[in-house]
Design an enzyme around this catalytic site. Structure first.
Site, PDB file in Angstrom:
ATOM      1  N   ARG B 271      29.714  31.315  46.227  1.00 55.61           N
ATOM      2  CA  ARG B 271      29.247  32.208  45.332  1.00 55.61           C
ATOM      3  C   ARG B 271      30.395  32.633  44.414  1.00 55.61           C
ATOM      4  O   ARG B 271      31.210  33.332  44.864  1.00 55.61           O
ATOM      5  CB  ARG B 271      29.007  33.611  46.279  1.00 55.61           C
ATOM      6  CG  ARG B 271      28.182  34.574  45.603  1.00 55.61           C
ATOM      7  CD  ARG B 271      28.216  36.090  46.480  1.00 55.61           C
ATOM      8  NE  ARG B 271      29.666  36.542  46.312  1.00 55.61           N
ATOM      9  CZ  ARG B 271      30.267  37.134  46.993  1.00 55.61           C
ATOM     10  NH1 ARG B 271      29.888  37.397  48.414  1.00 55.61           N
ATOM     11  NH2 ARG B 271      31.439  37.860  46.921  1.00 55.61           N
ATOM     12  N   HIS B 275      29.390  39.725  44.953  1.00 57.71           N
ATOM     13  CA  HIS B 275      28.190  39.817  45.750  1.00 57.71           C
ATOM     14  C   HIS B 275      27.065  40.367  45.065  1.00 57.71           C
ATOM     15  O   HIS B 275      25.822  39.661  45.007  1.00 57.71           O
ATOM     16  CB  HIS B 275      28.557  40.544  47.003  1.00 57.71           C
ATOM     17  CG  HIS B 275      27.236  40.835  47.913  1.00 57.71           C
ATOM     18  ND1 HIS B 275      26.628  39.756  48.644  1.00 57.71           N
ATOM     19  CD2 HIS B 275      26.256  42.015  48.167  1.00 57.71           C
ATOM     20  CE1 HIS B 275      25.525  40.413  49.170  1.00 57.71           C
ATOM     21  NE2 HIS B 275      25.534  41.706  49.056  1.00 57.71           N
ATOM     22  N   TYR B 284      38.599  41.147  48.377  1.00 56.50           N
ATOM     23  CA  TYR B 284      38.977  40.372  49.610  1.00 56.50           C
ATOM     24  C   TYR B 284      38.951  38.865  49.391  1.00 56.50           C
ATOM     25  O   TYR B 284      38.988  38.268  50.134  1.00 56.50           O
ATOM     26  CB  TYR B 284      37.630  40.732  50.273  1.00 56.50           C
ATOM     27  CG  TYR B 284      36.322  40.640  49.643  1.00 56.50           C
ATOM     28  CD1 TYR B 284      35.690  39.198  49.551  1.00 56.50           C
ATOM     29  CD2 TYR B 284      35.444  41.564  49.185  1.00 56.50           C
ATOM     30  CE1 TYR B 284      34.343  39.136  48.889  1.00 56.50           C
ATOM     31  CE2 TYR B 284      34.473  41.519  48.529  1.00 56.50           C
ATOM     32  CZ  TYR B 284      33.900  40.229  48.196  1.00 56.50           C
ATOM     33  OH  TYR B 284      32.599  40.033  47.636  1.00 56.50           O
TER      34      TYR B 284
END
Ligand SMILES: Cc1ncc(C[n+]2csc(CCOP(=O)(O)OP(=O)(O)O)c2C)c(N)n1
Ligand SMILES: Cc1ncc(C[n+]2csc(CCOP(=O)(O)OP(=O)(O)O)c2C)c(N)n1
Ligand SMILES: [Mg+2]
Ligand SMILES: [Mg+2]
Lengths: 322, 385, 385, 322
Positions: B271, B275, B284
């Protein structure tokens, strides 16, 4: 400190994590990213990965393992990312969390908190906006707490963490950042199981909780000539029957405002309680202003679903002029 | 009774208990085209040139769609959206292997596959604008988006069961992410599908993250594919950035499913975007990792393959791009042209026949609106999305 | 957009997609003693003669306990109970491999293991008589019985997590059946345990049935052990009618768990009795099958081993039997001697502090009972259980 | 035919399986063994293993796959073996079954039935005796039906199977075999969403459902000189408000009896409804006779938990003499 509800929750978590090294925070995205609403921001850095953990996408395991940890003397503070994702863990609440003490005659207990943001109004996707506090409040042994202000969010969360029994802590995400107030530094508690009178008045009692509290205050503010007593329920279960009935004894009229669907919603319990104890003081039927008996619509229409101050005003006016 | 052992002697080393460990497994990741465009000629699917071109076109469409939808979202004209950026080969390779009679259970990132399946782009945009009508998924065998992760998997099992009972030559095709594999619904849905032997394919795009959680914390299993063994169904692990490999893998899975063996396919991909539009991935994960995966870009790889096989010459990328851009423009216009819904919409469609209490609630709202016609003006006036 | 394929060409056979199938797995069923009592000498655990005797004693105890409890139930002196008949080697072999510091999560059939763990037989009988006090499991590291199948598995993961955090040298040991493996709770609990690397052993007695459902309809997986692969934890399949094999398997699993690898152990055995005292198994399984498993009786097999190794001579079966019978008699007497509980019991123990509403409810009931003292006489008068 | 509730359910299943070959019956132990209560006995033999199936121990999959099948034009009739095992599937009810029609604007629908025996009194093990109809009745889009007699069990189950939307059909297992009555052969329906007046009277309205219906009738029978109107609610949601309010308008007094815990139980909704519409007719507070706010105790004390006729008598007497 001047804080939003999110700040207050974050602060409460920091405070209690410092106070009690048996506390643990876990859930989806709570550690590395600090939570999708940043409620747990900074915890990982301060308390380390033994006490602050990201979990797999497993609501059953989050709640179930919290029970296991709690019986071992820890104080888990689990997050369910949105209350719409609590139903997969409903069984763990009913079957284990709420009754471990009961099942073991006090031998094992579950001092744990499940935090979850609830309610509509942030234009999120489907299943992100549910209000099922009425269903959870019907589970014996489960405390269901809902703060509506930064001050209470911090104080009640600290109480919830210290509570010897499981607490489902539902956070009104719609007002996570839209309100600010000064809250004390360090730790303080606000009791669970006690409603708060937000505004005194003689004409009508308006009971609400969570984000609806603020719509209620807005509505009351808009109404000239009505002296409303506004009660913030704060805890669904155990229910503070006294504060409600005392108030209705005085005002003789009552409106209950909640965001959940009407049928089977928690307003029913409040009305039943009033009926039990102060029926003869009632001068008008108690009005309910609630979500409709439908799922929360997707974002383009979700605001039609949520009780809007004019609907509350209408109900108050109707009650007062009955 | 108190003579039971309080401490346990350690098991001797030579008693011969040899646990089954995942280290014992060998799991190949199926690939057709290597990152430099070289390929395994035997594995190249037997497709027309037009198909080869189409695959590229659809991947490009997915990419452009994601970019443009993200921009629309930033301008307040769509709600939160989830991009498929980086996963184009998985999305299109799988979608292209399906028949229009198959039922797709989407979970959010697979715009291109849904459009390929017959959904109109207007409707897809309307859905992300938060308009239920679009969930009707008109004209396409597509279920409602599974926003509650994993919740659709038992539904797909049920649908496949229905297809099987009716003897239809079609499968239920569930899209899911790596995060979904940790849900109870995934487990029960796959296990039951395995028992029933129904024509279902569970297509997991392992894009390495579930929001901020990296795959190696989602599960201690090294692959998603091996989870198939828990259900006695088949598992396929495929390079999810290789569109031909995904196409072959899903074609094979589909055939097996039609023969009575459900299949769990893991497409290993990444990805590359946040998100969703509400997420900030720098919190992160490292930029290096993202860069690494950028080098494995599925479009670039496929283009290299097309070049090597002499097919690229016949493809006019600019023309495709233009065509897709204007398709998007038209879809936005069409979405904008959709009439505001009345509040009646809110009360319809929950029951075939509206129960009296709900009618009463609608009535009350109508009455109030008559008194206060401007009560909800704020809703009508604000940005779409 | 309408040019997408409506039908899909079949995948060519030679494209090289080779799905992972459970046929690829080789899963050994670990065994020490063969059905005729012959054995693999290297695998015999290094135990004292007393331990070898004890293992027999406890299996016999399990058998006698089940028989006598079933009789008690028939006489209306216990509620519904679930027998471990046929599973004695699994129950005792596992229980014997645990330390008293370990935490057992029982699910119902493992009487012997719980007694071995320090639970009093009186309390166990009281539990099946439907008396919550017994769930206190006094003096033993035993959780409440997981009557809701699978619901305890995430709890065991949490408990193991706690043990690990506190650096204790003990594990969480969850007992479960083959049916439990199909629950979402099993999946999420095992997966999370795998990620955490906590000291948990999940011990599945695959007794071939979940009430009436045979194992091959419970899941299409050929074994329970292979489900471990889905979680990256270790799996052990063991002959569940071979007490020494189970002992070794669980000892090994326990060690691995303490080292950070949770283990799923499958003990292959057979439920020879009805599911519970409310069940009639002739409705769904053949007598032949039952007879076949009777021939694989775990006690007989172990006795043959003891005979072959010259240990049987020192064991006085009649004495053990007598001892166990009188232990049971005493337990029944002790259970009978437990005082009736007052209605206060009903209201206590749910909360540390009784909420006012619950106090009110108790008060009301008390008032009513004062007026109508004989109101619940029918309850006190009826059979226990 | 002279039938118990179990017979009636079995008969209804046979009748509707014959009528409509899109019906399927599945759940744990429903096929080979005919169900732990024998509700599905004989179906496998008559309709074969394509239409009558035993499932794995997977409540999520049972309810979820029923939704999938229903959207494909089948009419699944799923069994959850005991209502205490429905919570694992709560999410499928909330997230899918109840709102597939809504989510797809009528494009897909879920004409399905989830049958489950509920309530205490058969001396079963823990988690076998729950009554959470109040929580389920709060889920918009889910019909929750509870018959109390053989006649209704058959007629309402046939209605539920034919219903175009999902129905949770909760069966009072305590009276599965303890009542008999003559019921018609062949098919007939009893409507969902309509309460039944079991006994007419002028002094007080007593509302109940399921097994409590019979305790209520017993209590009413024991009381001399009280002319009670007894209403069997039959459907929790959608609620038949009219029958209740009509009756209370006449009697001016009301007692609600249910087995579920008091707080948050469905009595609240009934009291709220009465309050809404006929408050001024009330001559006494409405009494609730319910389970206590605790889990159902294990078998040795479960009967103390269940509303017992003397408790109901007391409440009626109190209301009538108020
Ligand atoms: C049951 C449930 N729990 C939590 C969430 C919140 N959430 C939304 S997406 C997501 C991660 C999904 O990860 P994955 O399945 O890998 O799909 P991806 O987004 O990576 O494509 C989470 C936790 C949810 N939508 N549903
Ligand atoms: C969640 C749940 N669903 C259904 C039941 C009803 N039930 C009780 S035991 C059982 C079968 C359990 O089978 P298994 O796990 O193999 O254990 P066994 O009884 O064979 O030892 C079922 C379905 C239950 N107790 N819990
Ligand atoms: Mg992912
Ligand atoms: Mg079994």
């Amino acid at each position: 400190m001047n804080a939003t509800i999110i700040d207050a929750i974050n602060d409460a978590l920091h405070a209690e994590m410092r106070n009690d090294d048996r506390t643990l925070v876990f859930g989806q995205d709570v550690a590395e990213s600090g939570g999708v609403f940043r409620a747990t921001d900074g915890l990982l850095a301060e308390f380390g990965s033994d006490r602050v953990l990201d979990t797999p996408l497993s609501e059953i395991a989050i709640v179930g393992s919290a029970v296991g940890l709690a019986t071992h003397g820890f104080r888990p503070i689990a997050e369910i990312q949105f209350s719409g994702f609590l139903p997969p863990a409903f069984d763990q609440l009913v079957t284990n969390a709420s009754r471990i003490r009961w099942r073991t005659r006090g031998e094992l207990t579950a001092p744990m908190v499940v935090r979850t943001p609830y309610g509509a109004g942030v234009r999120a996707l489907e299943h992100h906006s549910e209000s099922l506090e009425g269903a959870y409040g019907h589970v014996p042994g489960l405390t269901v707490a809902i703060p509506s202000t930064p001050h209470d969010a911090k104080g009640m969360l600290i109480s919830a963490i210290r509570d010897p029994d499981p607490v489902l802590f539902m956070e009104p995400k719609h007002v996570y950042r839209s309100l600010r107030e000064d809250i004390p530094e360090g730790d303080y508690t606000e009791p669970l199981g006690e409603a708060a009178v937000r505004q005194e008045g003689d004409d009508v009692t308006v009971v609400s909780w969570g984000a609806m509290m603020h719509k209620t205050l807005e509505a009351v503010d808009n109404l000239d000539g009505v002296d409303a007593e506004v009660i913030d329920l704060r805890t669904i279960s155990p229910l503070d029957r006294e504060t409600i009935t005392e108030s209705v004894r005085k005002t003789g009229r009552c409106v209950v405002v909640h965001e959940a669907a009407k049928t089977g919603g928690f307003a029913g319990e409040l009305i039943a309680t009033i009926n039990d104890e102060v029926l003869l003081y009632l001068e008008a039927p108690i009005e309910r202003v609630t979500g409709f008996d439908i799922p929360v619509p997707l974002l383009s229409m979700e605001d039609y679903y949520v009780p809007h101050p004019p609907r509350i005003e209408e109900a108050i006016t109707k009650t007062v002029s009955y | 009774m108190d003579d039971s052992p309080r401490t346990v002697p350690p098991a001797a080393a030579d008693i011969g208990v040899d646990p089954l460990s995942q280290g014992d497994l060998e799991i190949e990741t199926y690939r057709v085209v290597r990152s430099d465009g070289s390929f395994d000629a035997e594995r190249v699917p037997d497709l027309d040139d037009e198909d080869f071109r189409d695959l590229y076109r659809w991947m490009l469409l997915q990419r452009i769609y994601d970019e443009r939808a993200t921009k629309l979202q930033r301008r307040g004209r769509l709600g939160t959206i989830a991009s498929g950026h980086g996963q184009e080969a998985s999305i299109i390779g799988s979608g292209y292997a399906l028949s229009r009679d198959d039922w797709i259970f989407p979970y959010g990132r697979e715009a291109g596959a849904l459009l390929l399946h017959g959904l109109s782009m207007r409707d897809l945009l309307l859905y992300w604008r938060g308009i239920e009508d679009a969930s009707r998924m008109e004209g396409a065998n597509v279920f409602g988006m599974a926003i509650s992760i994993g919740s659709h998997i038992p539904l797909a099992t049920g649908k496949a069961w229905g297809l099987e009972l009716d003897g239809e030559d079609a499968i239920a095709f569930a899209n899911l992410g790596d995060g979904a594999t940790s849900t109870g619904a995934f487990h029960e849905g796959l296990n039951f599908a395995g028992v029933l032997g129904v024509p279902a394919v569970f297509f997991c795009q392992n894009n390495q993250y579930a929001i901020s959680l990296p795959f190696d914390e989602q599960t201690n299993a090294e692959t998603v594919a091996q989870k198939a063994l828990a259900y006695g169904v088949d598992g396929i692990r495929v390079d999810g950035n290789d569109v031909l490999a995904v196409y072959n893998a899903v074609s094979t899975a589909r055939e097996r499913a039609l023969e009575g063996t459900p299949v769990l396919v893991e497409a290993v991909t990444y990805r590359r975007s946040a998100h969703t539009t509400s997420d900030d991935p720098t919190r992160y994960r490292s930029g290096d990792e993202v860069d690494e995966w950028e080098e494995r870009d599925p479009l670039a790889r496929y283009r290299a393959f097309l070049e090597r096989t002499g097919r690229w010459g016949a493809i006019d990328e600019d023309a495709i791009r233009e065509e897709v851009e204007s398709e998007f423009d038209e879809a936005v216009d069409a979405a904008d042209a959709v009439e505001e819904r009345g509040i009646e919409e809110l009360f319809a469609y929950l029951h075939e026949e509206m129960p009296p209490e709900l009618e009463r609630q609608l009535e009350e709202l109508r009455d109030l609106l008559e008194e206060r016609p401007d009560m909800y003006e704020f809703i009508e006036q604000r940005p779409k999305g």
